[in-house]
Write an enzyme that holds these catalytic residues in place. Sequence first.
Site, short mmCIF file in Angstrom:
data_model
loop_
_atom_site.label_atom_id
_atom_site.label_comp_id
_atom_site.label_asym_id
_atom_site.label_seq_id
_atom_site.Cartn_x
_atom_site.Cartn_y
_atom_site.Cartn_z
N PRO A 141 9.61 10.48 4.18
CA PRO A 141 8.31 10.55 4.87
C PRO A 141 7.30 11.37 4.07
CG PRO A 141 10.00 11.81 6.05
CD PRO A 141 10.70 11.07 4.96
N GLU A 175 17.84 16.57 5.84
CA GLU A 175 16.48 17.03 5.51
C GLU A 175 16.06 16.57 4.11
OE1 GLU A 175 14.70 18.48 8.05
OE2 GLU A 175 16.56 17.92 9.07
N ARG A 192 10.49 -11.39 -0.31
CA ARG A 192 9.75 -12.58 0.13
C ARG A 192 8.66 -12.97 -0.86
NH1 ARG A 192 4.89 -11.66 2.45
NH2 ARG A 192 4.80 -13.51 3.74
N ASP A 207 -1.35 -13.97 2.95
CA ASP A 207 -0.93 -12.90 3.85
C ASP A 207 -2.07 -12.01 4.30
OD1 ASP A 207 1.73 -13.40 3.84
OD2 ASP A 207 2.16 -12.08 2.14
N1 ADE Z 1 12.86 8.52 5.80
C1 ADE Z 1 12.56 9.07 6.99
N2 ADE Z 1 11.35 8.69 7.40
C2 ADE Z 1 10.85 7.86 6.44
C3 ADE Z 1 9.63 7.15 6.28
N3 ADE Z 1 8.66 7.20 7.18
N4 ADE Z 1 9.46 6.43 5.16
C4 ADE Z 1 10.42 6.39 4.22
N5 ADE Z 1 11.59 7.02 4.32
C5 ADE Z 1 11.81 7.76 5.42
#
Ligand code: ADE
Length: 242
Positions: free
Chosen positions: A88, A115, A157, A172
Amino acid sequence: RRVRIDVVTIFPGYLAPLREALLGRAIEAGLVELGVHDLRDWTHDVHQAVDDSPYGGGPGMVMRPQVWGEALDAVLAAGPARLVVPTPAGRPFTQATAQAWAGEERLVFACGRYEGIDQRVVDSYAARMPVDEVSIGDYVLVGGEVAVMVMVEAVVRLLPGVLGNPVSAQEDSFSDGLLEGPAYTRPVSWRGLDVPEVLRSGNHAAIARWRRDRALERTAARRPDLLDALPEDALDRADRAF
Ligand code: ADE
Protein backbone atom coordinates in the site's frame (compact mmCIF):
# COMPACT_ATOMS: atom_id res chain seq x y z
CA ARG A 1 5.86 -14.15 -27.81
CA ARG A 2 5.53 -15.79 -24.41
CA VAL A 3 5.51 -13.92 -21.09
CA ARG A 4 6.86 -15.61 -17.98
CA ILE A 5 5.22 -14.66 -14.64
CA ASP A 6 6.47 -15.92 -11.27
CA VAL A 7 4.83 -15.29 -7.91
CA VAL A 8 6.52 -15.95 -4.55
CA THR A 9 4.06 -16.17 -1.62
CA ILE A 10 3.43 -17.98 1.67
CA PHE A 11 -0.07 -18.82 0.35
CA PRO A 12 0.44 -20.44 -3.07
CA GLY A 13 -3.12 -21.81 -3.02
CA TYR A 14 -4.42 -18.24 -2.91
CA LEU A 15 -3.18 -17.72 -6.47
CA ALA A 16 -5.06 -20.73 -7.86
CA PRO A 17 -7.74 -18.53 -9.53
CA LEU A 18 -5.03 -17.29 -11.92
CA ARG A 19 -5.35 -20.62 -13.73
CA GLU A 20 -9.11 -20.14 -14.34
CA ALA A 21 -11.02 -18.53 -17.19
CA LEU A 22 -9.25 -16.01 -19.43
CA LEU A 23 -5.87 -16.39 -17.72
CA GLY A 24 -6.12 -20.17 -17.67
CA ARG A 25 -6.75 -20.14 -21.42
CA ALA A 26 -3.77 -17.83 -21.97
CA ILE A 27 -1.60 -20.33 -20.06
CA GLU A 28 -3.00 -23.30 -22.01
CA ALA A 29 -2.43 -21.44 -25.29
CA GLY A 30 1.22 -20.95 -24.30
CA LEU A 31 0.98 -17.13 -24.26
CA VAL A 32 1.77 -17.02 -20.54
CA GLU A 33 3.93 -19.27 -18.41
CA LEU A 34 3.01 -19.05 -14.70
CA GLY A 35 5.10 -20.23 -11.75
CA VAL A 36 3.77 -19.98 -8.18
CA HIS A 37 6.37 -20.62 -5.47
CA ASP A 38 6.01 -21.21 -1.72
CA LEU A 39 8.36 -18.86 0.15
CA ARG A 40 8.65 -21.42 2.96
CA ASP A 41 10.51 -23.76 0.58
CA TRP A 42 13.53 -21.50 1.20
CA THR A 43 13.43 -21.62 5.03
CA HIS A 44 15.86 -23.87 6.91
CA ASP A 45 14.41 -23.99 10.46
CA VAL A 46 11.81 -26.51 11.65
CA HIS A 47 9.24 -23.76 12.18
CA GLN A 48 9.77 -22.43 8.64
CA ALA A 49 9.71 -18.90 10.09
CA VAL A 50 9.39 -16.14 7.51
CA ASP A 51 8.88 -13.18 9.86
CA ASP A 52 10.37 -11.52 12.93
CA SER A 53 9.63 -8.51 15.16
CA PRO A 54 10.42 -5.05 13.78
CA TYR A 55 13.56 -3.13 14.77
CA GLY A 56 12.48 0.04 16.58
CA GLY A 57 9.41 -1.68 18.00
CA GLY A 58 5.79 -1.39 16.98
CA PRO A 59 2.98 -3.79 16.11
CA GLY A 60 3.10 -6.67 13.67
CA MET A 61 5.92 -8.62 12.12
CA VAL A 62 8.37 -7.96 9.28
CA MET A 63 9.33 -10.60 6.73
CA ARG A 64 12.96 -11.70 7.12
CA PRO A 65 15.43 -10.74 4.39
CA GLN A 66 17.45 -14.00 4.26
CA VAL A 67 14.55 -16.21 3.19
CA TRP A 68 13.40 -13.65 0.58
CA GLY A 69 16.97 -13.38 -0.73
CA GLU A 70 17.29 -17.11 -1.22
CA ALA A 71 13.85 -17.40 -2.80
CA LEU A 72 14.35 -14.53 -5.23
CA ASP A 73 17.89 -15.60 -6.16
CA ALA A 74 16.49 -19.02 -7.08
CA VAL A 75 13.51 -17.69 -9.05
CA LEU A 76 15.54 -14.96 -10.80
CA ALA A 77 18.26 -17.44 -11.83
CA ALA A 78 16.07 -18.34 -14.82
CA GLY A 79 16.90 -15.00 -16.50
CA PRO A 80 16.45 -11.22 -16.43
CA ALA A 81 13.13 -9.95 -15.05
CA ARG A 82 11.30 -7.01 -13.53
CA LEU A 83 10.64 -7.48 -9.79
CA VAL A 84 7.30 -6.21 -8.49
CA VAL A 85 6.56 -5.82 -4.78
CA PRO A 86 2.91 -4.99 -4.01
CA THR A 87 2.52 -2.68 -1.01
CA PRO A 88 0.00 0.00 0.00
CA ALA A 89 3.07 2.27 0.31
CA GLY A 90 3.93 1.83 -3.40
CA ARG A 91 3.49 4.00 -6.49
CA PRO A 92 -0.01 3.66 -7.98
CA PHE A 93 -0.56 0.78 -10.42
CA THR A 94 -2.50 2.15 -13.43
CA GLN A 95 -3.53 1.10 -16.94
CA ALA A 96 -0.30 2.73 -18.13
CA THR A 97 1.67 0.44 -15.78
CA ALA A 98 -0.21 -2.57 -17.14
CA GLN A 99 0.59 -1.49 -20.71
CA ALA A 100 4.29 -1.06 -19.94
CA TRP A 101 4.55 -4.42 -18.16
CA ALA A 102 2.72 -6.18 -21.00
CA GLY A 103 5.85 -5.48 -23.04
CA GLU A 104 8.16 -7.24 -20.55
CA GLU A 105 9.47 -10.76 -21.06
CA ARG A 106 9.42 -11.72 -17.41
CA LEU A 107 7.69 -10.42 -14.25
CA VAL A 108 8.43 -11.70 -10.75
CA PHE A 109 5.98 -10.76 -7.98
CA ALA A 110 7.05 -10.91 -4.31
CA CYS A 111 4.00 -11.04 -2.02
CA GLY A 112 4.53 -9.57 1.43
CA ARG A 113 2.31 -10.27 4.41
CA TYR A 114 2.33 -8.88 7.95
CA GLU A 115 3.82 -5.38 8.09
CA GLY A 116 5.86 -5.89 4.92
CA ILE A 117 9.24 -7.19 3.81
CA ASP A 118 12.58 -5.98 5.26
CA GLN A 119 13.40 -2.95 3.06
CA ARG A 120 16.89 -4.25 2.29
CA VAL A 121 15.36 -6.89 0.01
CA VAL A 122 14.01 -4.22 -2.36
CA ASP A 123 17.15 -2.08 -1.97
CA SER A 124 19.44 -5.00 -2.75
CA TYR A 125 17.62 -6.13 -5.92
CA ALA A 126 17.03 -2.56 -7.09
CA ALA A 127 20.80 -2.17 -7.36
CA ARG A 128 20.91 -4.77 -10.15
CA MET A 129 17.48 -4.95 -11.82
CA PRO A 130 14.25 -2.98 -12.30
CA VAL A 131 12.17 -3.13 -9.11
CA ASP A 132 8.75 -1.54 -8.58
CA GLU A 133 6.94 -1.17 -5.26
CA VAL A 134 3.32 -0.62 -6.35
CA SER A 135 -0.10 -0.12 -4.76
CA ILE A 136 -3.38 -1.09 -6.40
CA GLY A 137 -5.32 1.56 -4.46
CA ASP A 138 -5.67 3.57 -1.29
CA TYR A 139 -6.85 0.80 1.00
CA VAL A 140 -5.01 -1.88 2.93
CA LEU A 141 -5.25 -5.58 2.08
CA VAL A 142 -3.98 -8.39 4.31
CA GLY A 143 -1.18 -9.19 1.87
CA GLY A 144 0.05 -8.78 -1.68
CA GLU A 145 -1.63 -11.88 -3.14
CA VAL A 146 -4.91 -10.29 -4.23
CA ALA A 147 -3.02 -7.24 -5.53
CA VAL A 148 -0.92 -9.60 -7.67
CA MET A 149 -4.05 -11.22 -9.07
CA VAL A 150 -5.38 -7.78 -9.99
CA MET A 151 -2.16 -6.74 -11.70
CA VAL A 152 -1.59 -10.04 -13.51
CA GLU A 153 -5.14 -9.94 -14.87
CA ALA A 154 -4.74 -6.35 -16.06
CA VAL A 155 -1.44 -7.19 -17.81
CA VAL A 156 -2.35 -10.56 -19.34
CA ARG A 157 -5.53 -9.33 -21.02
CA LEU A 158 -3.36 -6.83 -22.96
CA LEU A 159 -1.11 -9.54 -24.44
CA PRO A 160 -1.71 -10.14 -28.16
CA GLY A 161 -4.00 -13.14 -28.67
CA VAL A 162 -5.50 -13.21 -25.16
CA LEU A 163 -8.67 -11.21 -25.82
CA GLY A 164 -10.92 -12.54 -28.58
CA ASN A 165 -11.34 -9.03 -29.93
CA PRO A 166 -8.20 -6.85 -29.68
CA VAL A 167 -10.30 -3.71 -30.23
CA SER A 168 -11.84 -4.23 -26.75
CA ALA A 169 -8.46 -3.50 -25.14
CA GLN A 170 -7.89 -0.47 -27.37
CA GLU A 171 -11.25 1.05 -26.45
CA ASP A 172 -11.02 0.42 -22.69
CA SER A 173 -11.83 2.91 -20.03
CA PHE A 174 -8.61 4.93 -19.46
CA SER A 175 -7.10 4.25 -22.90
CA ASP A 176 -8.28 7.75 -23.96
CA GLY A 177 -8.04 9.11 -20.41
CA LEU A 178 -11.83 8.97 -19.91
CA LEU A 179 -14.20 6.52 -18.23
CA GLU A 180 -16.32 4.47 -20.62
CA GLY A 181 -19.98 5.41 -20.91
CA PRO A 182 -22.97 3.06 -20.53
CA ALA A 183 -23.57 0.02 -22.77
CA TYR A 184 -26.86 -1.62 -23.86
CA THR A 185 -28.05 -4.81 -25.54
CA ARG A 186 -31.44 -6.36 -26.43
CA PRO A 187 -34.29 -5.99 -25.63
CA VAL A 188 -34.96 -2.42 -26.76
CA SER A 189 -37.38 -1.95 -23.87
CA TRP A 190 -36.89 -3.51 -20.42
CA ARG A 191 -38.87 -2.71 -17.24
CA GLY A 192 -40.07 0.47 -18.88
CA LEU A 193 -36.51 1.61 -19.71
CA ASP A 194 -35.55 2.10 -23.36
CA VAL A 195 -32.19 1.84 -25.08
CA PRO A 196 -31.20 5.38 -26.18
CA GLU A 197 -32.63 6.08 -29.65
CA VAL A 198 -29.33 7.25 -31.17
CA LEU A 199 -27.70 3.83 -30.61
CA ARG A 200 -30.39 2.28 -32.85
CA SER A 201 -30.17 4.99 -35.51
CA GLY A 202 -27.34 3.46 -37.56
CA ASN A 203 -25.78 6.95 -37.73
CA HIS A 204 -22.18 6.12 -36.85
CA ALA A 205 -21.02 9.72 -36.46
CA ALA A 206 -23.94 10.50 -34.15
CA ILE A 207 -23.27 7.34 -32.15
CA ALA A 208 -19.58 8.20 -31.75
CA ARG A 209 -20.51 11.74 -30.65
CA TRP A 210 -23.09 10.42 -28.16
CA ARG A 211 -20.62 7.93 -26.67
CA ARG A 212 -17.95 10.58 -26.34
CA ASP A 213 -20.42 12.92 -24.56
CA ARG A 214 -21.52 10.20 -22.13
CA ALA A 215 -17.84 9.39 -21.40
CA LEU A 216 -17.12 13.08 -20.73
CA GLU A 217 -20.25 13.42 -18.58
CA ARG A 218 -19.47 10.32 -16.50
CA THR A 219 -15.81 11.26 -16.07
CA ALA A 220 -16.75 14.78 -14.93
CA ALA A 221 -19.19 13.35 -12.36
CA ARG A 222 -17.14 10.44 -11.04
CA ARG A 223 -13.49 11.22 -11.72
CA PRO A 224 -12.92 14.96 -12.21
CA ASP A 225 -9.24 14.28 -11.45
CA LEU A 226 -8.99 12.40 -14.78
CA LEU A 227 -10.38 15.37 -16.72
CA ASP A 228 -7.89 17.69 -15.03
CA ALA A 229 -5.05 15.34 -15.99
CA LEU A 230 -5.89 15.22 -19.73
CA PRO A 231 -3.22 16.67 -22.04
CA GLU A 232 -3.91 20.14 -23.47
CA ASP A 233 -5.01 18.81 -26.90
CA ALA A 234 -7.13 15.87 -25.64
CA LEU A 235 -10.43 17.75 -25.92
CA ASP A 236 -11.53 19.18 -29.29
CA ARG A 237 -14.08 21.95 -29.91
CA ALA A 238 -17.06 19.60 -29.93
CA ASP A 239 -15.93 18.16 -26.59
CA ARG A 240 -15.64 21.61 -25.06
CA ALA A 241 -19.05 22.61 -26.42
CA PHE A 242 -20.40 19.69 -24.45
N1 ADE B 1 -0.82 -5.00 0.09
C1 ADE B 1 -1.69 -4.56 1.02
N2 ADE B 1 -2.45 -3.58 0.54
C2 ADE B 1 -2.06 -3.37 -0.74
C3 ADE B 1 -2.45 -2.48 -1.77
N3 ADE B 1 -3.42 -1.58 -1.59
N4 ADE B 1 -1.81 -2.53 -2.95
C4 ADE B 1 -0.82 -3.42 -3.14
N5 ADE B 1 -0.41 -4.29 -2.22
C5 ADE B 1 -1.01 -4.27 -1.02
